[in-house]
Design an enzyme around this catalytic site. Structure first.
Site, PDB file in Angstrom:
ATOM      1  N   LYS A   1       0.821  -1.219   0.000  1.00  0.00           N
ATOM      2  CA  LYS A   1       0.000   0.000   0.000  1.00  0.00           C
ATOM      3  C   LYS A   1       0.854   1.269   0.000  1.00  0.00           C
ATOM      4  O   LYS A   1       0.504   2.270  -0.606  1.00  0.00           O
ATOM      5  CB  LYS A   1      -0.942  -0.006   1.212  1.00  0.00           C
ATOM      6  CG  LYS A   1      -2.036  -1.052   1.088  1.00  0.00           C
ATOM      7  CD  LYS A   1      -2.773  -1.313   2.383  1.00  0.00           C
ATOM      8  CE  LYS A   1      -3.931  -2.296   2.145  1.00  0.00           C
ATOM      9  NZ  LYS A   1      -4.436  -2.939   3.334  1.00  0.00           N
TER      10      LYS A   1
ATOM     11  N   TYR B   1      -1.982  -0.428  11.148  1.00  0.00           N
ATOM     12  CA  TYR B   1      -3.419  -0.675  11.360  1.00  0.00           C
ATOM     13  C   TYR B   1      -3.889   0.056  12.624  1.00  0.00           C
ATOM     14  O   TYR B   1      -3.445   1.160  12.891  1.00  0.00           O
ATOM     15  CB  TYR B   1      -3.724  -2.182  11.461  1.00  0.00           C
ATOM     16  CG  TYR B   1      -3.098  -3.022  10.383  1.00  0.00           C
ATOM     17  CD1 TYR B   1      -3.269  -2.710   9.042  1.00  0.00           C
ATOM     18  CD2 TYR B   1      -2.342  -4.139  10.687  1.00  0.00           C
ATOM     19  CE1 TYR B   1      -2.717  -3.490   8.046  1.00  0.00           C
ATOM     20  CE2 TYR B   1      -1.784  -4.934   9.691  1.00  0.00           C
ATOM     21  CZ  TYR B   1      -1.969  -4.594   8.390  1.00  0.00           C
ATOM     22  OH  TYR B   1      -1.410  -5.363   7.396  1.00  0.00           O
TER      23      TYR B   1
HETATM   24  N1  LIG Z   1      -3.464  -6.311   5.788  1.00  0.00           N
HETATM   25  C1  LIG Z   1      -3.106  -6.955   4.723  1.00  0.00           C
HETATM   26  O1  LIG Z   1      -1.934  -7.282   4.543  1.00  0.00           O
HETATM   27  C2  LIG Z   1      -4.260  -7.313   3.876  1.00  0.00           C
HETATM   28  C3  LIG Z   1      -3.956  -7.650   2.491  1.00  0.00           C
HETATM   29  C4  LIG Z   1      -5.015  -8.556   1.902  1.00  0.00           C
HETATM   30  N2  LIG Z   1      -4.664  -8.824   0.543  1.00  0.00           N
HETATM   31  C5  LIG Z   1      -6.370  -7.883   1.950  1.00  0.00           C
HETATM   32  O2  LIG Z   1      -6.622  -7.035   1.147  1.00  0.00           O
HETATM   33  O3  LIG Z   1      -7.214  -8.177   2.774  1.00  0.00           O
END
Ligand SMILES: NC(=O)CC[C@H](N)C(=O)O
Length: 409
Positions: A152, A327
């Site tokens: 991201k 997060y």
């Molecule tokens: N937090 C993550 O690493 C999530 C990635 C996962 N591909 C999702 O979109 O849910």
């Protein structure tokens, strides 16, 4: 210095309207952003205790090992287990951390569907790459795994490069959510744009902004971008991509909501596919550390000398990593560890000590927020031991790099 502004009329989010303007302009005019020009040698606000001005190169040279040998470990014996054969007390410290936390068995690895691949909960790698290109590594730092949400950060960098900061800010905000990464509750009409590019809603909207004439060309551009940051080609793990596409109802739901509110345009499956492909890229811990070092080095990959991203955007990536990268653990991370980072459910955490190095930890078992359990422990201890918190008043982070240079052989 301290700066204060007083002006009663409140604007958006009930903050003094003139106050916000004044601070925005001051920061811009005098480059006061803490992540501005991260690799520059002298940075406002990073004063060594005892200096009444930012330390200059000559000051730091004078400090030498004397000041620094006390808080850091002495080399016990000559060892050569690091990525490029460096002997140093920092390498020894990483090895001790690895030994200390390997027996920690908390957490559960992420699987998009049961038994898709085998994940060993004991995989555990730590790697640090400095802006000089020195590699310190221990454990399973060459084990391939999925980049997942760490992507991201880099997709955000692409969107900024493709569309410019002002346009991207209109589409994706930069406010932490305090919610889980895949939360759907904050995707609502009134907010006009997803909260930030580090949660799924914001990341899908960010990926939507990446340019390219066809799905394959857009994917190729993402892979080329990874290559600039890492220094070699990377590949998408097809079974993972297919599985996430098949099982990811939540991400489909988020995408439909986003389009319903006019926050993304065009084909949902095209955008979601690209997002899931960018998440399914295979990297290792060393690759992540090089990517981190590239951000630490103002966007130039220290191993290849290639510019991976334009310098003005590095600050933007570090800022969203700092406030939203872990997060709903982002606040505690900033408090305890204090430098920009991003985690992924593949078990990786990438972190940047601005101007000095990238550090990555890989260990698949995750806590309930989706962060690597061993990863968090390693970073907490590294930050405390070496005073790497960006607001640590006792240790200039510039001095840490200097110490690493002086103690390696
Ligand atoms: N937090 C993550 O690493 C999530 C990635 C996962 N591909 C999702 O979109 O849910």
């Amino acid at each position: 210095m301290g700066i204060a502004v007083f002006s009663p009329p409140l604007g958006e989010h009930r903050k003094s309207e003139r106050g916000v303007k004044v601070f925005e302009e001051l920061a811009e005019r005098f480059n006061l952003h803490v992540f501005h020009g991260v690799s520059q040698e002298v940075t406002v606000g990073r004063c060594e205790r005892g200096f009444d001005r930012p330390p200059r190169r000559s000051d730091r040279a004078k400090l030498g090992n004397k000041t620094l040998s006390t808080p850091y470990l002495e080399t016990e014996e000559e060892r050569d287990r690091s990525g490029n054969g460096i002997h140093s007390p920092f390498q020894d410290f990483l090895e001790q951390l690895h030994q200390k936390y390997l027996p920690l068995r908390d957490g559960t690895p992420y699987l998009s569907e049961p038994d898709l691949v085998e994940i060993n909960p004991d995989w555990f790698g730590i790697c640090a790459v400095t802006v000089d290109g020195d590699v310190y590594a221990v454990g399973d730092y060459e084990q391939p795994f999925l980049i997942q949400s760490i992507s991201k950060v880099f997709a955000y960098g692409m969107a900024l490069s493709d569309r410019g900061r002002d346009y991207v800010l209109q589409k994706v905000d930069v406010e932490p959510t305090g919610d889980a990464y895949n939360s759907i509750v904050k995707v609502e009409e009134s907010s006009k744009r997803p909260h930030n590019p580090m949660v799924n809603a914001g990341a899908i909207a960010t990926t939507n902004l990446i340019l390219g004439n066809s799905p394959a060309k857009r994917l190729n551009r993402v892979l080329e971008m990874y290559k600039r940051f890492i220094g070699h080609k990377v590949f998408v793990d097809t079974p993972t991509f297919v599985s996430e596409q098949h099982c990811g109802d939540r991400n489909w739901a988020i995408s439909y909501l986003l389009r319903n509110f006019g926050m993304i345009e065009g084909s949902i499956s095209e955008t979601l596919d690209l997002y899931l492909q960018q998440c399914s890229a295979i990297v290792n811990c060393r690759d992540l550390a090089v990517m981190g070092a590239t951000l630490a080095n103002d966007g130039i990959n220290p191993m290849t000398g290639t510019r991976a991203i334009a310098a003005p955007y590095v600050r933007d990536l570090l800022s969203v990593m700092y406030t939203c990268g872990m997060y709903d653990f982002a606040g505690a991370w900033v408090y305890n560890v204090g430098f920009p980072a991003k985690s992924g459910v593949g078990g990786g955490i990438i972190a940047v000590v601005p101007g000095q190095m990238g550090i990555a930890v890989f260990s698949p078992p995750l806590d309930k927020r989706g962060n690597s359990v061993r990863g968090i422990k390693v970073f907490e201890e590294l930050s405390q031991r070496f005073g790497l918190h960006i607001f640590d008043p006792t240790t200039s982070v510039d001095t840490f790099l200097q110490w690493m240079r002086e103690t390696r052989t």
